[in-house]
Design a protein around this motif. Structure first.
Motif, PDB file in Angstrom:
ATOM      1  N   LEU A 216      -4.834  30.114  21.116  1.00  0.00           N
ATOM      2  CA  LEU A 216      -5.536  30.282  19.837  1.00  0.00           C
ATOM      3  C   LEU A 216      -6.631  31.335  19.896  1.00  0.00           C
ATOM      4  N   MET A 220      -6.949  34.578  17.433  1.00  0.00           N
ATOM      5  CA  MET A 220      -7.906  34.595  16.324  1.00  0.00           C
ATOM      6  C   MET A 220      -8.945  35.699  16.500  1.00  0.00           C
ATOM      7  N   VAL A 369      -8.757  32.769   6.568  1.00  0.00           N
ATOM      8  CA  VAL A 369      -7.988  32.324   7.740  1.00  0.00           C
ATOM      9  C   VAL A 369      -8.832  32.464   9.004  1.00  0.00           C
ATOM     10  N   SER A 370      -9.584  33.566   9.114  1.00  0.00           N
ATOM     11  CA  SER A 370     -10.441  33.763  10.285  1.00  0.00           C
ATOM     12  C   SER A 370     -11.493  32.670  10.390  1.00  0.00           C
ATOM     13  N   LEU A 373      -9.810  29.342  11.444  1.00  0.00           N
ATOM     14  CA  LEU A 373      -9.437  29.330  12.865  1.00  0.00           C
ATOM     15  C   LEU A 373     -10.671  29.234  13.753  1.00  0.00           C
ATOM     16  N   SER A 377     -11.316  26.043  16.223  1.00  0.00           N
ATOM     17  CA  SER A 377     -11.441  26.247  17.667  1.00  0.00           C
ATOM     18  C   SER A 377     -12.746  25.669  18.194  1.00  0.00           C
TER      19      SER A 377
END
Length: 480
Positions: A216, A220, A369-370, A373, A377
């Protein structure tokens, strides 16, 4: 409900007041002080960052540890590369002017020495639990290195509770609210997906968490950096002037959009340093908890790898974000209009959204989306930190209770705002810093000695033969 509010409200007010004190100038001075001190004691270890990067991808499967060095680094980066790299930099620029970007960057450069130091002692004083897994962090360094078990207990207590805020409920709420507002994803659906993914991942232990983070985090980070570079290419005529504005306004107010931004050196430094410190968590003692689980021949090797986390998090990602923001400000001043008093008319948390909106059609979805993510995380990384701190206090058997509770808080946090939990976690994060910094200062001679031996005297490939003790039970006495 009235009874609950009568209890929660005064507690909330207490935490707000505590944060105003704990996260004020004294904390900034303390963290900057340890950054500078460890830079000197390690002979500017930052110059070895390329060595650390090479070690992070090399791997040492035959060395003691549970996960690869890259896995440990990825898990640490998962926790630190978060919304602070996007929203936090925007807030710094809004409050401190474009010059704050330089101070964010410098904080990352010097913070690398502290991340190196705290990770070295985490590996040096790590232990094995009854199941054979590595345990380490400030609590073990305090107990084994300084014979200060009570400080280790306090650090573990603060960390295990704070994880529910900074690394859990707040992040899941950020994921849910971002996806709902920008992509119309129902909050309940986000909460359900978070709960399922968390159950699958964290019940697999550190190896499962590291495996997910290894996949991930690079994706990302690369996704966000590439998108940011696209914006900078679109604004290429303004990137050079942005650098000039950042450097000039770091030391004095600069004219922008018909007004003057910032109040010079002190204001730019205050907000830039504060956001930089909170972005990379150097000095907080969180990342060394997972560094202690890495497969490494000696403490210095993993310390170098861990140091690169601050490099990627703040020196690279935060700098790119800052350049995007300032370049956007110069290219379209109307979007970042000023009030008569010189403050920005839009909230700093929206700065990055405005900058990314300049990419037609896909700009806002990319940022959404960033953010999602990055926030998810962070949940993964902090689930491990909190679990290890909890295990230090109560042993390995009750850990399953902590995991279940962590998942529940993540789901609830996605559904409702938990500002009280966030503010309480802020206080506990600050309290984590104090015993961790004591460990770093108290073991500075050990850190300097090992650094000289392993790095500057060319013993970096030597395996440390010091026995790793095995412990059982709670409140373990590691000195026997």
């Amino acid at each position: 409900m009235d009874v609950v509010n009568s209890i929660i409200t005064p507690m909330h007010q207490f935490f707000l007041a505590a944060n105003g004190i704990l996260w004020g100038p004294p904390m900034i001075v303390l963290l900057l002080g340890v950054h500078l001190y460890m830079t000197i004691r390690t002979k500017f270890i930052q110059r070895k960052v390329i060595t650390g990067i090479k070690l992070s991808i090399k791997g040492e499967p035959d060395a003691h540890g549970d996960v690869s060095q890259f896995g440990a680094l990825s898990t640490a980066l998962a926790a630190t590369i978060g919304t602070g790299n996007i929203v936090g930099v925007g807030t710094a620029v809004a409050l401190g002017g474009p010059g704050a970007v330089l101070w964010v960057w410098l904080t990352g450069v010097f913070g690398m020495a502290t991340k190196y130091a705290e990770s070295l002692i985490a590996v040096k004083y790590r232990v094995k639990n009854e199941d054979g897994y590595m345990q380490g962090g400030a609590m073990y360094a305090l107990e084994r290195g300084l014979n200060a078990k009570w400080l280790g207990v306090l650090f573990a207590l603060f960390a295990s509770i704070a994880a529910f805020g900074i690394g859990c409920s707040v992040q899941s709420n950020a994921v849910a609210s971002t996806l709902q507002s920008n992509l119309n994803v129902p909050v309940w659906l986000t909460a359900a997906v978070i709960g399922i993914l968390m159950a699958v991942i964290i019940f697999g232990g550190v190896k499962a968490i590291a495996r997910w983070c290894e996949k991930l985090v690079p994706f990302m980070a690369a996704f966000y950096i590439v998108c940011s570079i696209i914006i900078l290419f679109m604004l290429r005529d303004y990137v050079g002037p942005a650098f000039v504005l950042i450097f000039k306004s770091a030391f004095r107010p600069e004219a922008f959009g018909g007004g003057v931004v910032g109040a010079g050196l002190l204001t730019a430094m205050r907000y830039g340093v504060a956001r930089g410190l909170f972005s990379n968590e150097s000095g907080m003692g969180s990342a060394p908890i997972v560094a202690a689980s890495a497969q490494t021949k000696n403490p210095a090797r993993q310390a170098l790898v861990s140091m690169t986390g601050t490099f990627w998090d703040t020196v690279v990602v935060c700098l790119i974000t800052g350049l995007v923001l300032v370049s956007s400000m110069l290219s379209n001043p109307a979007l970042f209009s000023l009030n008569p008093d010189g403050s920005f008319a839009i909230d700093g948390s929206l700065f990055t959204s405005v900058a990314f909106s300049q990419i037609p059609v896909i700009g806002t979805p990319i940022l959404s989306v960033s953010l999602a993510l990055f926030a998810f995380s962070t949940i993964l990384g902090w689930s491990y930190y909190g679990e290890r701190a909890f295990e230090y206090l109560f042993g390995s058997k009750p850990v399953v209770i902590y995991r279940v509770l962590f998942i529940v808080v993540a789901v609830v946090g996605a559904l409702i705002g938990l500002q009280f939990v966030w503010d309480a976690a802020d206080t506990l994060n600050a309290l984590m810093v104090i015993p961790n910094v004591i460990a770093v200062f108290g073991l500075a001679k050990v850190i300097a000695k090992d650094t000289n031996y392993y790095i500057y005297e060319d013993h970096l490939d030597e395996e440390d033969q010091t026995p790793i003790p095995v412990v059982t039970g709670k409140f373990k006495d590691l000195n026997e």
